[in-house]
Design a protein around this motif. Structure first.
Motif, mmCIF file in Angstrom:
data_model
loop_
_atom_site.group_PDB
_atom_site.id
_atom_site.type_symbol
_atom_site.label_atom_id
_atom_site.label_comp_id
_atom_site.label_asym_id
_atom_site.label_seq_id
_atom_site.Cartn_x
_atom_site.Cartn_y
_atom_site.Cartn_z
ATOM 1 N N ILE A 110 0.838 -1.199 0.000
ATOM 2 C CA ILE A 110 0.000 0.000 0.000
ATOM 3 C C ILE A 110 0.876 1.254 0.000
ATOM 4 O O ILE A 110 0.571 2.233 -0.687
ATOM 5 N N GLY A 111 1.977 1.235 0.735
ATOM 6 C CA GLY A 111 2.873 2.381 0.792
ATOM 7 C C GLY A 111 3.398 2.799 -0.564
ATOM 8 O O GLY A 111 3.588 3.989 -0.832
ATOM 9 N N ARG A 112 3.622 1.833 -1.436
ATOM 10 C CA ARG A 112 4.120 2.145 -2.789
ATOM 11 C C ARG A 112 3.116 2.956 -3.587
ATOM 12 O O ARG A 112 3.476 3.606 -4.571
ATOM 13 N N THR A 113 1.832 2.919 -3.201
ATOM 14 C CA THR A 113 0.788 3.619 -3.947
ATOM 15 C C THR A 113 0.497 5.015 -3.397
ATOM 16 O O THR A 113 -0.223 5.784 -4.031
ATOM 17 N N LEU A 114 1.035 5.354 -2.227
ATOM 18 C CA LEU A 114 0.709 6.620 -1.575
ATOM 19 C C LEU A 114 1.502 7.779 -2.166
ATOM 20 O O LEU A 114 2.636 7.603 -2.606
ATOM 21 N N ARG A 115 0.873 8.949 -2.145
ATOM 22 C CA ARG A 115 1.473 10.163 -2.698
ATOM 23 C C ARG A 115 1.377 11.298 -1.678
ATOM 24 O O ARG A 115 0.594 11.239 -0.739
ATOM 25 N N ALA A 116 2.130 12.363 -1.910
ATOM 26 C CA ALA A 116 2.066 13.544 -1.048
ATOM 27 C C ALA A 116 0.618 13.994 -0.915
ATOM 28 O O ALA A 116 -0.129 14.018 -1.898
ATOM 29 N N GLY A 117 0.233 14.322 0.304
ATOM 30 C CA GLY A 117 -1.130 14.755 0.586
ATOM 31 C C GLY A 117 -2.054 13.635 1.015
ATOM 32 O O GLY A 117 -3.154 13.893 1.503
ATOM 33 N N ASP A 118 -1.627 12.380 0.848
ATOM 34 C CA ASP A 118 -2.460 11.255 1.279
ATOM 35 C C ASP A 118 -2.464 11.152 2.798
ATOM 36 O O ASP A 118 -1.445 11.401 3.454
ATOM 37 N N VAL A 119 -3.616 10.794 3.321
ATOM 38 C CA VAL A 119 -3.807 10.631 4.759
ATOM 39 C C VAL A 119 -4.302 9.219 5.004
ATOM 40 O O VAL A 119 -5.205 8.733 4.311
ATOM 41 N N VAL A 120 -3.708 8.556 5.991
ATOM 42 C CA VAL A 120 -4.063 7.175 6.335
ATOM 43 C C VAL A 120 -4.449 7.148 7.811
ATOM 44 O O VAL A 120 -3.696 7.596 8.667
ATOM 45 N N ASP A 157 2.286 18.172 1.795
ATOM 46 C CA ASP A 157 3.482 17.724 1.075
ATOM 47 C C ASP A 157 3.996 16.381 1.575
ATOM 48 O O ASP A 157 5.034 15.908 1.123
ATOM 49 N N ALA A 158 3.284 15.779 2.535
ATOM 50 C CA ALA A 158 3.734 14.534 3.163
ATOM 51 C C ALA A 158 2.626 13.492 3.092
ATOM 52 O O ALA A 158 1.499 13.781 2.703
ATOM 53 N N VAL A 159 2.956 12.283 3.497
ATOM 54 C CA VAL A 159 1.959 11.241 3.748
ATOM 55 C C VAL A 159 1.779 11.215 5.262
ATOM 56 O O VAL A 159 2.747 11.035 6.003
ATOM 57 N N LEU A 160 0.562 11.440 5.706
ATOM 58 C CA LEU A 160 0.245 11.469 7.129
ATOM 59 C C LEU A 160 -0.394 10.140 7.516
ATOM 60 O O LEU A 160 -1.400 9.745 6.930
ATOM 61 N N VAL A 161 0.205 9.452 8.474
ATOM 62 C CA VAL A 161 -0.340 8.199 8.996
ATOM 63 C C VAL A 161 -0.689 8.439 10.458
ATOM 64 O O VAL A 161 0.179 8.802 11.254
ATOM 65 N N ALA A 162 -1.960 8.252 10.792
ATOM 66 C CA ALA A 162 -2.444 8.544 12.133
ATOM 67 C C ALA A 162 -2.960 7.273 12.799
ATOM 68 O O ALA A 162 -3.984 6.734 12.399
ATOM 69 N N VAL A 209 -8.687 13.022 11.957
ATOM 70 C CA VAL A 209 -8.194 13.180 10.597
ATOM 71 C C VAL A 209 -9.329 13.492 9.626
ATOM 72 O O VAL A 209 -9.138 14.228 8.670
ATOM 73 N N GLU A 210 -10.524 12.990 9.896
ATOM 74 C CA GLU A 210 -11.640 13.311 9.020
ATOM 75 C C GLU A 210 -11.879 14.817 8.965
ATOM 76 O O GLU A 210 -12.408 15.334 7.996
ATOM 77 N N ARG A 211 -11.466 15.527 10.016
ATOM 78 C CA ARG A 211 -11.672 16.977 10.065
ATOM 79 C C ARG A 211 -10.616 17.743 9.286
ATOM 80 O O ARG A 211 -10.802 18.913 8.994
ATOM 81 N N ILE A 212 -9.505 17.100 8.957
ATOM 82 C CA ILE A 212 -8.433 17.829 8.280
ATOM 83 C C ILE A 212 -8.169 17.321 6.869
ATOM 84 O O ILE A 212 -7.321 17.873 6.183
ATOM 85 N N ALA A 213 -8.885 16.281 6.435
ATOM 86 C CA ALA A 213 -8.650 15.740 5.096
ATOM 87 C C ALA A 213 -9.984 15.457 4.410
ATOM 88 O O ALA A 213 -10.893 14.903 5.026
ATOM 89 N N ASP A 214 -10.082 15.852 3.151
ATOM 90 C CA ASP A 214 -11.293 15.567 2.386
ATOM 91 C C ASP A 214 -11.398 14.095 2.028
ATOM 92 O O ASP A 214 -12.479 13.570 1.823
ATOM 93 N N ARG A 215 -10.250 13.440 1.957
ATOM 94 C CA ARG A 215 -10.189 12.035 1.542
ATOM 95 C C ARG A 215 -9.110 11.356 2.372
ATOM 96 O O ARG A 215 -8.060 11.946 2.624
ATOM 97 N N HIS A 216 -9.373 10.120 2.794
ATOM 98 C CA HIS A 216 -8.356 9.389 3.550
ATOM 99 C C HIS A 216 -8.513 7.893 3.322
ATOM 100 O O HIS A 216 -9.576 7.419 2.938
#
Length: 152
Positions: free
Chosen positions: A18-28, A105-110, A117-124
């Protein structure tokens, strides 16, 4: 998607995939009980993202940033439970961590990210860890079920 993983190595391998598919701005968001494999999964994500530094639970530091080894986005690994536990605005608490990278600019993993995180990202990407079902099936099992889906 859902997968049964028998070992910690299997959990890391799925994280790497899954990590190979993540891009900057992605939230997990990683949700599941203590010991379910959230940090182990994040170790795999980090391999897939090719970031440096040892991935350990962020419980005592709240957040850890891992820079890319290949010019990709850094990984920001947070313990959202601790942020939710603080008084005031949890997004303000996240912003006040003084991370070197902007979240976009990062991948955020919470870990324990539900509710913040639902409050800070439109998609996760929501990843749920279930050890209980495997133990009910076989009390000696070390397996876990991991489900994941993108949520808009």
């Amino acid at each position: 998607m859902k997968r049964r993983l028998e070992t910690a190595a299997d959990t890391q391998a799925l994280g790497e995939e899954i990590g190979r598919t993540l891009r900057a701005g992605d939230v997990v968001i990683l949700d599941g009980p203590l010991g379910a494999g959230k940090t182990t999964f994040t170790q795999g994500l980090a391999r897939g993202l090719q970031v440096k530094g040892k991935i350990t639970s962020p419980t005592f530091v709240i957040a850890r940033e891992h820079r890319s080894l290949v010019g990709g986005p850094p990984l920001i690994h947070i313990d959202a439970y601790r942020l939710l536990d603080q008084e005031g605005d949890p997004f303000g608490a996240l912003d006040s961590l003084d991370l070197d990278s902007e979240i976009d600019d990062a991948v955020l993993v919470a870990e324990w990210g539900g509710g913040l995180v639902e409050r800070i990202a439109d998609r996760h990407l929501h990843v749920t860890f279930d050890r209980e079902t495997a133990v009910q099936e076989d009390p000696t099992s070390e397996a876990r079920y991991i489900t994941w889906e993108w949520v808009d």
